[in-house]
Write a protein that holds these residues in place. Structure first.
Motif, PDB file in Angstrom:
ATOM      1  N   ALA A  14      37.468 -49.050 -32.725  1.00 49.80           N
ATOM      2  CA  ALA A  14      36.022 -48.827 -32.898  1.00 49.80           C
ATOM      3  C   ALA A  14      35.420 -48.022 -31.751  1.00 49.80           C
ATOM      4  CB  ALA A  14      35.318 -50.184 -33.013  1.00 49.80           C
ATOM      5  N   ARG A  38      41.023 -50.386 -26.875  1.00 44.65           N
ATOM      6  CA  ARG A  38      41.374 -50.618 -25.466  1.00 44.65           C
ATOM      7  C   ARG A  38      40.217 -50.298 -24.527  1.00 44.65           C
ATOM      8  NH1 ARG A  38      46.291 -46.611 -25.479  1.00 44.65           N
ATOM      9  NH2 ARG A  38      44.621 -45.584 -26.629  1.00 44.65           N
ATOM     10  N   ALA A  66      49.098 -51.933 -29.464  1.00 48.27           N
ATOM     11  CA  ALA A  66      50.510 -51.533 -29.384  1.00 48.27           C
ATOM     12  C   ALA A  66      51.328 -52.579 -28.655  1.00 48.27           C
ATOM     13  CB  ALA A  66      50.632 -50.195 -28.650  1.00 48.27           C
ATOM     14  N   PRO A 186      41.853 -40.862 -45.612  1.00 44.99           N
ATOM     15  CA  PRO A 186      41.097 -39.660 -45.267  1.00 44.99           C
ATOM     16  C   PRO A 186      42.022 -38.456 -45.139  1.00 44.99           C
ATOM     17  CG  PRO A 186      40.774 -41.428 -43.618  1.00 44.99           C
ATOM     18  CD  PRO A 186      41.924 -41.823 -44.496  1.00 44.99           C
ATOM     19  N   ALA A 188      41.845 -34.391 -43.203  1.00 45.13           N
ATOM     20  CA  ALA A 188      41.450 -33.966 -41.847  1.00 45.13           C
ATOM     21  C   ALA A 188      39.998 -34.337 -41.583  1.00 45.13           C
ATOM     22  CB  ALA A 188      41.643 -32.461 -41.722  1.00 45.13           C
TER      23      ALA A 188
HETATM   24  N1  LIG Z   1      41.104 -37.686 -37.744  1.00 39.48           N
HETATM   25  C1  LIG Z   1      41.824 -37.416 -38.814  1.00 39.48           C
HETATM   26  O1  LIG Z   1      42.001 -36.264 -39.211  1.00 39.48           O
HETATM   27  C2  LIG Z   1      42.429 -38.547 -39.624  1.00 39.48           C
HETATM   28  C3  LIG Z   1      42.867 -38.254 -40.924  1.00 39.48           C
HETATM   29  C4  LIG Z   1      43.419 -39.267 -41.687  1.00 39.48           C
HETATM   30  C5  LIG Z   1      43.546 -40.528 -41.177  1.00 39.48           C
HETATM   31  N2  LIG Z   1      43.115 -40.777 -39.907  1.00 39.48           N
HETATM   32  C6  LIG Z   1      43.303 -42.146 -39.414  1.00 39.48           C
HETATM   33  O2  LIG Z   1      42.025 -42.691 -39.115  1.00 39.48           O
HETATM   34  C7  LIG Z   1      42.163 -43.639 -38.054  1.00 39.48           C
HETATM   35  C8  LIG Z   1      41.165 -43.292 -36.966  1.00 39.48           C
HETATM   36  O3  LIG Z   1      41.471 -42.013 -36.481  1.00 39.48           O
HETATM   37  P1  LIG Z   1      40.439 -41.126 -35.638  1.00 39.48           P
HETATM   38  O4  LIG Z   1      40.596 -39.740 -36.106  1.00 39.48           O
HETATM   39  O5  LIG Z   1      39.110 -41.753 -35.623  1.00 39.48           O
HETATM   40  O6  LIG Z   1      41.163 -41.210 -34.217  1.00 39.48           O
HETATM   41  P2  LIG Z   1      40.572 -41.257 -32.744  1.00 39.48           P
HETATM   42  O7  LIG Z   1      39.258 -40.584 -32.663  1.00 39.48           O
HETATM   43  O8  LIG Z   1      41.690 -40.774 -31.872  1.00 39.48           O
HETATM   44  O9  LIG Z   1      40.348 -42.833 -32.525  1.00 39.48           O
HETATM   45  C9  LIG Z   1      41.452 -43.694 -32.528  1.00 39.48           C
HETATM   46  C10 LIG Z   1      40.961 -45.117 -32.270  1.00 39.48           C
HETATM   47  O10 LIG Z   1      42.110 -45.972 -32.236  1.00 39.48           O
HETATM   48  C11 LIG Z   1      42.080 -46.725 -31.036  1.00 39.48           C
HETATM   49  N3  LIG Z   1      43.416 -46.998 -30.531  1.00 39.48           N
HETATM   50  C12 LIG Z   1      44.413 -46.103 -30.265  1.00 39.48           C
HETATM   51  N4  LIG Z   1      45.464 -46.729 -29.733  1.00 39.48           N
HETATM   52  C13 LIG Z   1      45.124 -48.043 -29.642  1.00 39.48           C
HETATM   53  C14 LIG Z   1      45.788 -49.192 -29.143  1.00 39.48           C
HETATM   54  N5  LIG Z   1      47.004 -49.118 -28.600  1.00 39.48           N
HETATM   55  N6  LIG Z   1      45.152 -50.386 -29.200  1.00 39.48           N
HETATM   56  C15 LIG Z   1      43.902 -50.480 -29.718  1.00 39.48           C
HETATM   57  N7  LIG Z   1      43.231 -49.419 -30.206  1.00 39.48           N
HETATM   58  C16 LIG Z   1      43.833 -48.223 -30.157  1.00 39.48           C
HETATM   59  C17 LIG Z   1      41.312 -45.855 -30.032  1.00 39.48           C
HETATM   60  O11 LIG Z   1      40.692 -46.644 -29.048  1.00 39.48           O
HETATM   61  P3  LIG Z   1      41.174 -46.756 -27.508  1.00 39.48           P
HETATM   62  O12 LIG Z   1      41.761 -45.455 -27.112  1.00 39.48           O
HETATM   63  O13 LIG Z   1      39.902 -47.118 -26.816  1.00 39.48           O
HETATM   64  O14 LIG Z   1      42.148 -47.877 -27.522  1.00 39.48           O
HETATM   65  C18 LIG Z   1      40.249 -45.234 -30.940  1.00 39.48           C
HETATM   66  O15 LIG Z   1      39.156 -46.091 -31.048  1.00 39.48           O
HETATM   67  C19 LIG Z   1      43.615 -43.591 -37.618  1.00 39.48           C
HETATM   68  O16 LIG Z   1      44.347 -44.619 -38.236  1.00 39.48           O
HETATM   69  C20 LIG Z   1      44.092 -42.245 -38.124  1.00 39.48           C
HETATM   70  O17 LIG Z   1      45.476 -42.210 -38.348  1.00 39.48           O
HETATM   71  C21 LIG Z   1      42.554 -39.830 -39.118  1.00 39.48           C
END
Ligand SMILES: NC(=O)c1ccc[n+]([C@@H]2O[C@H](COP(=O)([O-])OP(=O)(O)OC[C@H]3O[C@@H](n4cnc5c(N)ncnc54)[C@H](OP(=O)(O)O)[C@@H]3O)[C@@H](O)[C@H]2O)c1
Length: 274
Positions: A14, A38, A66, A186, A188
């Motif tokens: 979040a 985190r 993780a 989702p 991109a």
């Molecule tokens: N962006 C895209 O194009 C896209 C497309 C399809 C699906 N998704 C999926 O949507 C979800 C969110 O992606 P996003 O694009 O919003 O990514 P993002 O902006 O990189 O955010 C990722 C989130 O996951 C948390 N996270 C990462 N490693 C973690 C850990 N070890 N423990 C706890 N929290 C952790 C991060 O928080 P901290 O770093 O603070 O821990 C952050 O809040 C993911 O599952 C991704 O695979 C994204």
């Protein structure tokens, strides 16, 4: 229609991106929140902003999903505070982009630890209480990357294929229990997902995290089994691999990803991977 008002939703990941957009959208819909990631300062900031704008309760729990112990610390903290979760949004995710042998192995391993193992642990720990109560919901955030192998995102697409299959199987297992499971896929989305690497998303086909969050929550409220919260093109790309031979699709994705420069991705801060 599922009514979010007065419920409690736990959102992982979040602190930014789709997860923080989801938290804001849930607060607008009247759900109390448990915010997990985190980065405690980012979660505290978000919780403060939400509390200033909406009459909902927010609880911040920083945890590394993780870490095999991370999900357990979240479940323990909820139990200590007598917080019962109505909806779990397993959104936290990370991915490695670039050739498997040309990028730090640690990134690939971490994507499995967060996207697969962390998601499964959270589902098991939080879902068990829901099952006992006979009510609740789980949204697992997958990706359109789940629907075909993706050269230069090999481990990432592998983790999301796991999320797709695990989620759909679990949804069937839990039919009739009062616990509903939905996968959200989702395409991109304009977040910091590729930050710290030279990889970029094409802005012409990139959705906003806000619209992805709203559509995901709308689909869950409507009782959908799966959500494709991106633009129509992204939904369409999940159908192509179902119609064509997988080898042909995989070759085509390799061409597209090479064109996007994913075969020579570098870290912005530390230069090329050794
Ligand atoms: N962006 C895209 O194009 C896209 C497309 C399809 C699906 N998704 C999926 O949507 C979800 C969110 O992606 P996003 O694009 O919003 O990514 P993002 O902006 O990189 O955010 C990722 C989130 O996951 C948390 N996270 C990462 N490693 C973690 C850990 N070890 N423990 C706890 N929290 C952790 C991060 O928080 P901290 O770093 O603070 O821990 C952050 O809040 C993911 O599952 C991704 O695979 C994204």
């Amino acid at each position: 229609m599922y009514d979010y008002r007065g419920t409690t939703t736990l959102v992982t990941g979040a602190s930014r991106g789709i997860g923080s957009a989801c938290a804001r959208a849930l607060a607008r819909r009247g759900s109390n929140l448990v915010l997990v990631a985190r980065s405690a300062p980012a979660l505290d900031r978000l919780a403060g902003e939400i509390r200033a704008e909406h009459p909902v309760n927010t609880l911040v729990l920083d945890a590394d999903l993780a870490d095999p112990a991370g999900p357990g610390t979240v479940a323990d903290a909820l139990r200590e505070r007598h917080v019962s979760v109505d909806l779990l949004v397993n959104n936290a995710g990370t991915g490695s982009v670039g050739p498997f042998f040309g990028r730090p192995f640690e990134q690939s391993l971490r994507s499995v630890d967060v996207n697969v193992t962390g998601l499964m642990r959270m589902t098991r720990l939080i879902g068990a209480d829901m099952l006992e109560r006979g009510s609740g919901g789980i949204i697992n955030v997958g990706s359109t990357a789940a629907f075909q192998p993706m050269p230069y995102q090999a481990s990432y697409s592998g983790t999301k294929a796991f999320v797709l299959y695990f989620t759909e199987a679990l949804a069937q297992e839990l039919r009739g229990t009062g616990v509903r499971v939905m996968g959200a896929h989702p395409g991109a989305t304009g977040t910091g997902f590729f930050d710290s690497t030279t990889a970029v998303m094409d802005p012409r086909v990139t959705d906003s995290p806000e619209s992805v969050a709203e559509r995901t929550l709308d689909d869950f409220a409507r009782g959908r089994a799966a959500s494709y919260p991106g633009r129509a093109l992204h939904r369409w790309t999940t159908w192509v691999p179902r119609l064509l031979p997988r080898t042909a699709v995989t070759r085509a994705v390799a061409v597209v990803n090479r064109k996007a420069g994913f075969h020579e991705v570098q870290d912005v801060m530390s230069g090329p991977a050794s």
